[in-house]
Design a protein around this motif. Structure first.
Motif, PDB file in Angstrom:
ATOM      1  N   GLY A 175       0.796  -1.221   0.000  1.00 34.71           N
ATOM      2  CA  GLY A 175       0.000   0.000   0.000  1.00 34.71           C
ATOM      3  C   GLY A 175       0.828   1.270   0.000  1.00 34.71           C
ATOM      4  N   GLU A 176       2.151   1.165   0.251  1.00 35.75           N
ATOM      5  CA  GLU A 176       3.002   2.349   0.303  1.00 35.75           C
ATOM      6  C   GLU A 176       3.345   2.855  -1.095  1.00 35.75           C
ATOM      7  N   LEU A 177       3.366   1.948  -2.080  1.00 28.56           N
ATOM      8  CA  LEU A 177       3.698   2.332  -3.451  1.00 28.56           C
ATOM      9  C   LEU A 177       2.725   1.651  -4.394  1.00 28.56           C
ATOM     10  N   GLN A 178       2.131   2.424  -5.269  1.00 30.15           N
ATOM     11  CA  GLN A 178       1.258   1.867  -6.284  1.00 30.15           C
ATOM     12  C   GLN A 178       2.078   1.646  -7.549  1.00 30.15           C
ATOM     13  N   PRO A 179       2.445   0.402  -7.863  1.00 29.47           N
ATOM     14  CA  PRO A 179       3.306   0.171  -9.019  1.00 29.47           C
ATOM     15  C   PRO A 179       2.651   0.644 -10.313  1.00 29.47           C
ATOM     16  N   SER A 180       3.463   1.171 -11.180  1.00 31.32           N
ATOM     17  CA  SER A 180       3.001   1.578 -12.508  1.00 31.32           C
ATOM     18  C   SER A 180       4.153   1.413 -13.473  1.00 31.32           C
ATOM     19  N   VAL A 181       3.813   1.381 -14.761  1.00 32.05           N
ATOM     20  CA  VAL A 181       4.846   1.236 -15.780  1.00 32.05           C
ATOM     21  C   VAL A 181       5.810   2.417 -15.714  1.00 32.05           C
ATOM     22  N   GLU A 182       5.264   3.604 -15.394  1.00 29.18           N
ATOM     23  CA  GLU A 182       6.090   4.811 -15.360  1.00 29.18           C
ATOM     24  C   GLU A 182       7.125   4.745 -14.240  1.00 29.18           C
ATOM     25  N   ASN A 183       6.652   4.454 -12.999  1.00 24.78           N
ATOM     26  CA  ASN A 183       7.649   4.436 -11.922  1.00 24.78           C
ATOM     27  C   ASN A 183       8.575   3.229 -12.017  1.00 24.78           C
ATOM     28  N   TRP A 184       8.135   2.159 -12.675  1.00 24.02           N
ATOM     29  CA  TRP A 184       9.040   1.027 -12.925  1.00 24.02           C
ATOM     30  C   TRP A 184      10.195   1.480 -13.822  1.00 24.02           C
ATOM     31  N   ARG A 185       9.869   2.184 -14.920  1.00 25.19           N
ATOM     32  CA  ARG A 185      10.914   2.658 -15.835  1.00 25.19           C
ATOM     33  C   ARG A 185      11.834   3.670 -15.135  1.00 25.19           C
ATOM     34  N   GLU A 186      11.231   4.570 -14.341  1.00 22.97           N
ATOM     35  CA  GLU A 186      12.033   5.599 -13.670  1.00 22.97           C
ATOM     36  C   GLU A 186      13.017   5.002 -12.674  1.00 22.97           C
ATOM     37  N   ASN A 187      12.638   3.883 -12.035  1.00 24.61           N
ATOM     38  CA  ASN A 187      13.472   3.286 -10.992  1.00 24.61           C
ATOM     39  C   ASN A 187      14.534   2.335 -11.529  1.00 24.61           C
ATOM     40  N   ILE A 188      14.495   2.037 -12.819  1.00 26.19           N
ATOM     41  CA  ILE A 188      15.562   1.215 -13.405  1.00 26.19           C
ATOM     42  C   ILE A 188      16.836   2.047 -13.465  1.00 26.19           C
ATOM     43  N   HIS A 189      17.965   1.438 -13.159  1.00 21.43           N
ATOM     44  CA  HIS A 189      19.240   2.154 -13.202  1.00 21.43           C
ATOM     45  C   HIS A 189      19.431   2.778 -14.584  1.00 21.43           C
ATOM     46  N   PRO A 190      19.879   4.036 -14.647  1.00 15.49           N
ATOM     47  CA  PRO A 190      20.033   4.716 -15.944  1.00 15.49           C
ATOM     48  C   PRO A 190      20.862   3.940 -16.954  1.00 15.49           C
ATOM     49  N   GLU A 191      21.886   3.220 -16.473  1.00 14.10           N
ATOM     50  CA  GLU A 191      22.725   2.460 -17.385  1.00 14.10           C
ATOM     51  C   GLU A 191      22.002   1.231 -17.930  1.00 14.10           C
ATOM     52  N   ASP A 192      21.019   0.721 -17.155  1.00 12.23           N
ATOM     53  CA  ASP A 192      20.326  -0.507 -17.554  1.00 12.23           C
ATOM     54  C   ASP A 192      19.044  -0.233 -18.328  1.00 12.23           C
ATOM     55  N   ARG A 193      18.472   0.985 -18.183  1.00 18.47           N
ATOM     56  CA  ARG A 193      17.142   1.266 -18.744  1.00 18.47           C
ATOM     57  C   ARG A 193      17.065   0.994 -20.246  1.00 18.47           C
ATOM     58  N   PRO A 194      17.958   1.503 -21.084  1.00 20.00           N
ATOM     59  CA  PRO A 194      17.831   1.226 -22.518  1.00 20.00           C
ATOM     60  C   PRO A 194      17.977  -0.261 -22.842  1.00 20.00           C
ATOM     61  N   ILE A 195      18.796  -0.974 -22.074  1.00 11.55           N
ATOM     62  CA  ILE A 195      18.980  -2.412 -22.306  1.00 11.55           C
ATOM     63  C   ILE A 195      17.685  -3.154 -22.013  1.00 11.55           C
ATOM     64  N   VAL A 196      17.034  -2.807 -20.868  1.00  8.56           N
ATOM     65  CA  VAL A 196      15.790  -3.473 -20.468  1.00  8.56           C
ATOM     66  C   VAL A 196      14.692  -3.204 -21.507  1.00  8.56           C
TER      67      VAL A 196
END
Length: 731
Positions: A175-196
């Motif tokens: 209940g503390e965090l409502q997962p979403s595609v947006e915050n999932w992408r934002e929380n991926i490490h910047p170096e890993d985001r394009p790879i994922v």
């Protein structure tokens, strides 16, 4: 399958009709109740699949009952069956969690059929939802057991679900965090985001069987968690396009950290392997390891490549016989074969390898993989230096023998000691008659000289002095003693500076010591003669001074009185100088001694405040050193005019010591600073400071005046390193 339901209505006849009608299909068993209170009591004691309730009843109405049921019994199916058709009742019922709302009407058959359908539909939907929840709970428990989190990605809604385990993995509670595609992408490490994102797109396009990737997601605290993500498409639309993915998160942070530590360890090993000064070569051994062609080079570091003198690619995969022809005839192959067969390491002494024209030391080991490792050190330079040193030492020993000096060579670790032929001859021994160790020298030192000699030797070995030199007596074979000058130097030290080897010489100084004794005896006779002469001279001076005093008491003319006064002054000065020579008649006659400054100065009686800071200082000086400080005190009191404080202290300058005598008197003018040490200069006899310098010079000490005129005198006594000791160093 029969479902038991509970119907409540305050009309008895209607309860009977509804019960009879709903049970006709053989799918429902209906029990009835007359009030909401009775319903609650029955629900507490029995299990029902659904509740059908009238709206308007005595006491608790249907909406109130619905609220109570929802609060106490949760999502049990609830159908509101009433004759009231007002819109606000419908809205209120649905807002409070009613599954269905049915208004009583005139078409009985249609009404009861619809009521039965609503009951069955509500029950089956509730069971399906419960089955789904149970399934999800079982899955969640299974995921908890495997320490994995669950995720569900709806591509049509662009929504994302994370299980509680996934949330906890990233530091969040339910209940503390409502997962979403947006915050999932934002929380991926910047170096890993394009790879994922690229990998996910390629998976959705059908390039991979499953979606699997390791990447980092930001934790609530700001750090990053390494996760292994696995997923699979579980639903597609009518055109075959993916619309839903389900998968898992696995926390692999510890694994990644371990992998990184392993990688860093391997890098450090490779760096060490390549940069180590020793050559390291790894061999695969074929056949029985009996020939150089049985050893295939598997790996070689930079130092090893340099030793072989060939490019690395010419070594790897080739046999030792190919890269180093002629090595088969050496003892190296036999040693390597022994290590390979037994597993016992061997270290070979320095051997000359003709193919490399080098002296090499080899250490051979066998790895658990049966590979043979050879660590090689090129000691060609050391071998050359050692040979040259041995030759030099031989020449040096022969030279010393020719100069009539005895040579000793002491191994400090083992106490083994070499004594030259001349050394033994000096004491009357033949070769083989003296045990070759340190004690052979120690036990022959005269008892009166032993303590001071050992202290000087140990002070040098500990690094407290720059050189070792001692004069002492050694017992000869016939029991007599001879004086020797013993000098030595440490020639070899361990890595921590600890001395390992010391070489030195003994020079006979018996004749010098005899001359010194004769000189002291002659001085003693001269002192005796001087003492007798001084005694007679003082007596005669006193007689003359007495006559002068008698004449002055007579009635004489002024001129005669003036001459008698001047004569009296000269006689008294002569009397003082004669007495002064008594104090210094033993100057240089006695051997210098080690004297503790604090003890000397504590015996001085000063008429003014005297501050002394010379703790733990011992100096090597003539026994008349005390007179140096008494004369300095006399000088301060006689010539300082206003002296109230005297300070005596020391300071070290590199290896030397300076003793400072400072007072707060008028000081000495700059043009007099050196003249005050000359004979006859001064307001009195002019001997005090002159003799101070003579006393100090006996053991190499000097004195000068460096004070500022008008602010006090400052005498600096310089003491060379060999003439002072700190605490614990003095004999």
């Amino acid at each position: 399958m029969l479902y038991k339901v509970l119907y409540v209505d305050d009309e008895p006849d209607l309860r009977e009709v509804v019960k009879f009608t709903l049970e006709m299909s053989n799918q429902l068993i209906v029990e009835t109740a007359a009030s909401g209170e009775e319903v609650l009591m029955l629900l507490r004691t029995d299990f029902y699949k659904a509740v059908v309730s009238d709206y308007q009843m005595y006491g608790m109405d249907g909406i109130q009952l619905l609220k109570e049921v929802r609060q106490e019994f949760g999502p049990i199916p609830f159908i509101l069956f009433t004759g009231k058709g007002r819109e606000e009742v419908v809205v209120q019922a649905l807002n409070n969690g009613a599954d269905f709302y049915l208004q009583k009407g005139a078409d009985v058959n249609s009404m009861f059929a619809e009521l039965e359908n609503m009951v069955l539909q509500a029950i089956r939907r509730h069971e399906a939802e419960k089955a789904m929840r149970d399934s999800e709970e079982r899955l969640e428990l299974a995921m908890e057991a495997t320490n994995d989190g669950l995720w569900d990605f709806d591509l049509t809604e662009n929504s994302l679900f994370w299980s509680s385990r996934s949330l906890r993995m990233f530091g969040y509670s339910l209940g503390e965090l409502q997962p979403s595609v947006e915050n999932w992408r934002e929380n991926i490490h910047p170096e890993d985001r394009p790879i994922v994102e690229r990998h996910l797109q390629e998976y959705l396009e059908g390039k991979y069987e499953t979606f699997e990737l390791d990447y980092r997601i930001r934790h609530k605290k700001g750090s990053y968690v390494w996760v292994k993500v696995k997923g699979k498409i579980v639903a597609r639309d009518d055109n075959g396009r993916p619309i839903r993915l389900i998968g898992t998160h696995t926390d692999i942070t510890k694994q990644k950290l371990a992998e990184e530590r392993l990688r860093q360890s391997e890098l450090r090993f490779l760096e060490l392997f390549e940069t180590i000064g020793s050559g390291v070569t790894i061999y695969d051994v074929k056949n029985d390891g009996a020939t150089s062609d049985d050893y295939f080079v598997k790996e070689a570091n930079r130092a090893s490549v340099n030793l072989f003198g060939q490019p690395k690619e010419r070594l790897i995969g080739h046999t030792l016989g190919e890269v180093s022809p002629g090595i088969g005839g050496t003892t190296f192959i036999a040693a390597a074969q022994k290590v390979w067969k037994t597993g016992t390491p061997l270290r070979l002494p320095a051997t000359h390898f003709a193919a490399m024209d080098a002296w090499l030391e080899n250490s051979i080991f066998r790895l658990p993989s049966k590979e043979v490792v050879v660590i090689t050190d090129d000691v060609t330079l050391e071998h050359k230096q050692r040979s040259e040193l041995m030759a030099s030492e031989e020449r040096w020993k022969y030279a010393l023998e020719g100069s009539d000096q005895g040579v000793w060579d002491w191994n400090i670790v083992t106490n083994e000691t070499y004594f030259s032929k001349r050394w033994m001859e000096m004491l009357g021994y033949e070769e083989g008659e003296i045990q070759l160790d340190y004690n052979a020298w120690l036990e022959r030192i005269h008892p009166d000289d032993q303590t001071s000699t050992i202290v000087q030797l140990q002070s040098y070995i500990k690094g407290e002095t720059d050189s070792y030199q001692s004069e002492h007596r050694l017992r000869c074979k016939d029991g007599t003693y001879k004086w020797v000058l013993d000098r030595g130097k440490v020639m070899d030290r361990a890595l921590d500076g600890k001395p390992l080897r010391m070489i030195g010489t003994h020079t006979l100084i018996e004749e010098i010591k005899q001359n010194e004794l004769a000189l002291r005896q002659a001085n003693a006779k001269l002192n005796l003669l001087s003492s007798l002469t001084r005694h007679d001279l003082i007596n005669k001076l006193m007689v003359v001074m007495g006559y002068v005093d008698l004449l002055k008491k007579k009635n004489i003319d002024p001129d005669s009185e003036h001459y008698l006064t001047r004569m009296d002054k000269v006689l008294r000065s002569l009397h003082t100088e004669v007495k002064f020579t008594k104090d210094y008649q033993d100057l240089g006659l006695k051997e210098p001694q080690w004297q503790r400054l604090s003890t000397l100065l504590s015996d001085m009686d000063s008429p003014v405040n005297m501050s002394v800071d010379v703790d733990n200082i011992t100096v090597y000086a003539d026994p008349m050193l005390i007179k140096v400080f008494r004369n300095l005190l006399d000088n301060s009191m006689r010539h300082g005019e206003r002296v109230s404080n005297i300070r005596i202290h020391t300071y070290l300058n590199e290896n030397d010591l300076t003793i400072l005598w400072e007072d707060d008197g008028v000081g000495i003018p700059s043009d007099q600073k050196e003249r005050v040490f000359q004979w006859g200069v001064g307001k009195n006899m002019g001997l005090g400071l002159f003799l101070i310098r003579q006393v100090l010079s006996i053991t190499g000490m000097t004195i000068k005046e460096t004070g500022e005129f008008g602010r006090g005198a400052r005498f600096e006594i310089y003491v060379p390193s060999e003439a002072f000791r700190l605490s614990g160093q003095a004999p």
